[in-house]
Scaffold this motif. Structure first.
Motif, PDB file in Angstrom:
ATOM      1  N   UNK A 137      14.238  72.539 -15.325  1.00 44.10           N
ATOM      2  CA  UNK A 137      13.299  71.415 -15.385  1.00 44.10           C
ATOM      3  C   UNK A 137      12.406  71.461 -16.619  1.00 44.10           C
ATOM      4  N   UNK A 138      12.430  72.581 -17.327  1.00 49.32           N
ATOM      5  CA  UNK A 138      11.596  72.723 -18.514  1.00 49.32           C
ATOM      6  C   UNK A 138      10.167  73.111 -18.209  1.00 49.32           C
ATOM      7  N   UNK A 139       9.890  73.474 -16.987  1.00 45.85           N
ATOM      8  CA  UNK A 139       8.534  73.825 -16.582  1.00 45.85           C
ATOM      9  C   UNK A 139       8.223  75.282 -16.913  1.00 45.85           C
ATOM     10  N   UNK A 140       9.235  76.135 -16.875  1.00 47.82           N
ATOM     11  CA  UNK A 140       9.019  77.554 -17.142  1.00 47.82           C
ATOM     12  C   UNK A 140       8.454  77.762 -18.548  1.00 47.82           C
ATOM     13  N   UNK A 141       8.920  76.985 -19.507  1.00 51.55           N
ATOM     14  CA  UNK A 141       8.398  77.091 -20.874  1.00 51.55           C
ATOM     15  C   UNK A 141       6.907  76.754 -20.904  1.00 51.55           C
ATOM     16  N   UNK A 142       6.487  75.775 -20.120  1.00 46.83           N
ATOM     17  CA  UNK A 142       5.060  75.427 -20.042  1.00 46.83           C
ATOM     18  C   UNK A 142       4.247  76.590 -19.462  1.00 46.83           C
ATOM     19  N   UNK A 143       4.790  77.251 -18.429  1.00 46.32           N
ATOM     20  CA  UNK A 143       4.107  78.406 -17.851  1.00 46.32           C
ATOM     21  C   UNK A 143       3.944  79.501 -18.905  1.00 46.32           C
ATOM     22  N   UNK A 144       5.024  79.779 -19.627  1.00 44.77           N
ATOM     23  CA  UNK A 144       4.984  80.855 -20.608  1.00 44.77           C
ATOM     24  C   UNK A 144       4.054  80.502 -21.771  1.00 44.77           C
ATOM     25  N   UNK A 145       4.056  79.243 -22.211  1.00 44.65           N
ATOM     26  CA  UNK A 145       3.130  78.816 -23.261  1.00 44.65           C
ATOM     27  C   UNK A 145       1.680  78.934 -22.799  1.00 44.65           C
ATOM     28  N   UNK A 146       1.447  78.579 -21.561  1.00 41.00           N
ATOM     29  CA  UNK A 146       0.096  78.663 -21.017  1.00 41.00           C
ATOM     30  C   UNK A 146      -0.378  80.113 -20.971  1.00 41.00           C
ATOM     31  N   UNK A 147       0.545  81.021 -20.650  1.00 37.99           N
ATOM     32  CA  UNK A 147       0.184  82.439 -20.616  1.00 37.99           C
ATOM     33  C   UNK A 147      -0.163  82.929 -22.023  1.00 37.99           C
ATOM     34  N   UNK A 148       0.631  82.499 -23.020  1.00 44.44           N
ATOM     35  CA  UNK A 148       0.365  82.903 -24.395  1.00 44.44           C
ATOM     36  C   UNK A 148      -0.976  82.377 -24.873  1.00 44.44           C
ATOM     37  N   UNK A 149      -1.285  81.133 -24.543  1.00 52.70           N
ATOM     38  CA  UNK A 149      -2.558  80.521 -24.962  1.00 52.70           C
ATOM     39  C   UNK A 149      -3.731  81.224 -24.302  1.00 52.70           C
ATOM     40  N   UNK A 150      -3.584  81.608 -23.034  1.00 58.51           N
ATOM     41  CA  UNK A 150      -4.659  82.281 -22.307  1.00 58.51           C
ATOM     42  C   UNK A 150      -4.923  83.686 -22.839  1.00 58.51           C
ATOM     43  N   UNK A 151      -3.894  84.338 -23.373  1.00 60.90           N
ATOM     44  CA  UNK A 151      -4.076  85.701 -23.875  1.00 60.90           C
ATOM     45  C   UNK A 151      -4.743  85.722 -25.237  1.00 60.90           C
ATOM     46  N   UNK A 152      -4.711  84.603 -25.956  1.00 60.54           N
ATOM     47  CA  UNK A 152      -5.308  84.558 -27.305  1.00 60.54           C
ATOM     48  C   UNK A 152      -6.808  84.561 -27.263  1.00 60.54           C
TER      49      UNK A 152
END
Length: 152
Positions: A137-152
């Motif tokens: 569904x392409x949602x997993x990429x959004x989860x992973x991007x959100x995790x990367x943004x939160x770690x910055x």
């Protein structure tokens, strides 16, 4: 309760907000109280009518031990027919608005629901079926991007 005739459009969120009126929530779904009562009455009348009609007709054409069974089947058949009739007569009242999911909207949802992105990703990784479906569904990429943004 909501009234279908008094819709207010919230242009900021691009959704329809319905004012109070004649809708009720039952089993987690919103429905018109009048249509619900009509649907229930139609189902009861046709089901019992089919059963009673079977009690009248089947003694003339079936063996006595099968009359109740055939009558019950006639009542059930009437219920199925009314089910389709109700589905045609009473269309859903929902207005679904699909919106593109972005990292910012997902972050807002996670904050509102007080969810932890790391915990959610751990649970997704633990279930390969869920992980595959979210990836398709392409949602997993959004989860992973959100995790990367939160770690910055």
């Amino acid at each position: 309760m909501l009234n279908p005739k008094k819709n207010v459009i919230d242009h900021e969120k691009d959704i329809v907000v319905q004012e109070k009126g004649q809708f009720i929530e039952i089993l987690g779904d919103t429905t018109s109280s009048k249509q619900l009562i009509v649907a229930i009455l139609m189902s009861v009348v046709v089901s019992l009518g089919g059963y009673k009609l079977g009690q009248y007709i089947f003694p003339k054409i079936a063996s006595p031990q099968m009359v109740n069974s055939y009558s019950l089947l006639l009542g059930i058949a009437g219920t199925v027919i009314v089910l389709f009739l109700n589905a045609v007569l009473f269309k859903p009242k929902r207005i679904l608005v699909e919106d593109e999911i972005s990292n910012s909207t997902m972050e807002d949802v996670f904050k509102d629901l007080q969810l932890d992105i790391d915990e959610e990703l751990r649970l997704i990784d633990a279930d390969p079926i869920t992980k595959r479906e979210l990836n398709e569904l392409g949602v997993l990429a959004n989860f992973e991007n959100m995790k990367r943004v939160n770690k910055k």
